[in-house]
Design an enzyme around this catalytic site. Structure first.
Site, short mmCIF file in Angstrom:
data_model
loop_
_atom_site.label_atom_id
_atom_site.label_comp_id
_atom_site.label_asym_id
_atom_site.label_seq_id
_atom_site.Cartn_x
_atom_site.Cartn_y
_atom_site.Cartn_z
N GLN A 18 79.11 16.76 62.04
CA GLN A 18 77.95 16.55 61.26
C GLN A 18 78.32 16.26 59.99
O GLN A 18 79.39 16.83 59.38
CB GLN A 18 77.24 18.10 61.39
CG GLN A 18 76.47 18.06 62.62
CD GLN A 18 75.69 19.61 62.74
OE1 GLN A 18 76.28 20.42 62.76
NE2 GLN A 18 74.49 19.42 62.93
N SER A 19 77.58 15.61 59.07
CA SER A 19 77.95 15.09 57.98
C SER A 19 78.22 16.17 56.63
O SER A 19 78.96 15.91 56.08
CB SER A 19 77.30 13.85 57.48
OG SER A 19 77.11 12.76 58.50
N THR A 20 77.12 16.84 56.68
CA THR A 20 77.33 17.87 55.49
C THR A 20 77.33 19.31 55.77
O THR A 20 77.02 19.76 56.90
CB THR A 20 76.16 17.30 54.80
OG1 THR A 20 74.70 17.78 55.26
CG2 THR A 20 76.06 15.99 54.24
#
Length: 441
Positions: A18-20
């Site tokens: 997941q990016s953030t």
């Protein structure tokens, strides 16, 4: 069949990302779907399933990702029969990583599996499809980033975008800030600015606060993840940030810092917090919040106005109007002639029409100015009028009465107003063009 016994003899690797950190905190369903891919791998026939989740909270746009590096190493060692992800394109969001992954999978015979199907990178059609997926994913990321940035800038242009709030202010709703109701916080900030006005040095202000053991407020977000107001002995950075933040001057600024991208070990590294010159700030709105009501007043006048000129008789005239003074001479008028000097001053912050003025002068070989009495011919009111604002108002009424009795104007009229406006227009033109202006009487 794209999945062969050779693939099943090796392991299946499930790549989770997941990016953030915001997605980690709030988007639990996506993470659950990614972990469930392990069951899909077993359903497809793999007994040995490895989950790689080292890159949770890391962007896929080119920064270092230890989990992805670990996946590539396992592929090159021939231990990976399949790579599973929710979407194949989510494995990487930049061309370098994506095409490296496809190339390595093609060399060792590793299939890529997502929710849509199974892809064999050694097959031309699958390789073409994977390449298109990666290109579209990279384009999608660029478009989303561009749209998000433009939306942020649009909100910033209205002065309504607040990621963090400077100490001394509190956020009200989603798009407004107000002064902190805590009197101790407000007085601490006022003290910093008062000392800077006196010392004119950030370092000296810092040293004086340390010497007096005065604690300053600061916003801490690291310990709990939420902004928290704490107090600590001043450090130079805290004092410097207070004195250089435009918000304390009634201004809204966005884009004061930027990022720099460098290449290290074949990967890009983003260095954030690079200070930009003021001319490169994305948004700068000068506004003045009224204390008490919070109403925002746009600033339309400069803090200082300086005008130099030569009158018709050849005398040099210079005057300066300065706002925001806290001490010193509030009003100073000087005349320097061949035979002497005159100085008229006022020290009260009240208007000069509402206070007694001080007159000093010197002539000839005098080395210093001395107090001078106001000549009797300029005292138009009876004795006994108190020397305050009432005294200055009294001469105005006396001159007005004199004008009515004698039928002649004794106060500025329309012609004087026209002359005044011509002078003001010339000052504005000189400021805009940088060229000397001539005003005709």
């Amino acid at each position: 069949m794209k999945i062969t016994p050779e693939h099943l003899a090796r392991g299946a690797f499930v790549y989770i990302r997941q990016s953030t950190t915001d997605q980690l905190a709030n988007n639990h369903e996506s993470r659950r779907r990614q972990y469930d891919l392990a069951e899909r791998a077993r359903a497809l026939g793999w007994a040995d399933v490895t989950i790689i989740d080292d890159d949770l909270g890391r962007s896929g746009s080119g920064v270092s990702r230890p989990g992805f590096e670990r996946l590539l190493a396992a592929i090159c060692e021939g231990r990976v029969g399949a790579v599973l992800a929710i979407e194949a394109s989510r494995l990487a969001r930049n061309g370098r990583d994506w095409h490296t992954l496809i190339e390595f999978c093609g060399l060792v015979g590793t299939v890529i599996v997502d929710e849509d199907g199974v892809y064999e990178p050694r097959h031309p059609n699958d390789r073409l499809l994977l390449g298109m997926k990666g290109t579209m994913s990279e384009l999608e990321l660029s478009l989303l980033r561009a749209r998000s940035m433009e939306a942020l800038k649009q909100k910033a242009r209205r002065g309504e975008l607040f990621f963090t709030v400077a100490v001394g202010y509190v956020k009200v709703g989603r798009d407004k800030i107000e002064m902190d109701p805590d009197l101790r916080v407000r007085e601490a900030i006022r003290l910093v600015f008062a000392r800077f006005a006196e010392m004119q040095s950030i370092r000296q202000v810092f040293l004086s606060l340390r010497a007096d053991q005065i604690a300053l407020p600061y916003i801490d977000i690291k310990s709990s993840g939420q902004p928290q107001l704490l107090w600590k002995p001043p450090v130079y950075a805290t004092v410097s940030n207070l004195l250089t933040n435009p918000v304390y001057a009634g201004a809204y600024a966005f884009g004061r810092t930027g990022s720099r991208t460098t290449i290290e070990n074949g990967r890009k590294r983003i260095l954030r917090g690079h200070r930009k010159p003021r001319s490169d700030w994305a948004v700068l709105l000068v506004r003045i919040p009224l204390e008490g009501t919070g109403e925002i007043i746009a600033k339309t006048s400069p803090d200082q106005l300086v005008v130099n000129g030569i009158v018709g008789e050849g005398a040099v005239v210079c005057f300066q109007v300065r706002g925001g003074m806290r001490r010193g001479t509030e009003f100073l008028f000087e005349i320097h002639g061949e035979r002497g000097d005159l100085q008229l001053t006022a020290t009260s912050r009240a208007s000069m029409q509402r206070q007694e003025l001080n007159l000093k002068g010197a002539r000839g070989d005098d080395t210093a100015l001395a107090d001078l009495p106001v000549p009797a011919k300029y005292r138009w009111v009876p004795e006994g009028v108190p020397p305050d604002s009432r005294y200055n108002v009294a001469p105005l009424y006396m001159r007005l009465a004199e004008g009515i009795r004698e039928g002649k104007p004794v106060s500025p009229g329309f012609d004087a107003a026209v002359t005044r406006h011509r002078l003001l227009d010339a000052i504005v033109r000189a400021s805009d063009t940088g060229m000397k202006q001539v005003v005709q009487r």
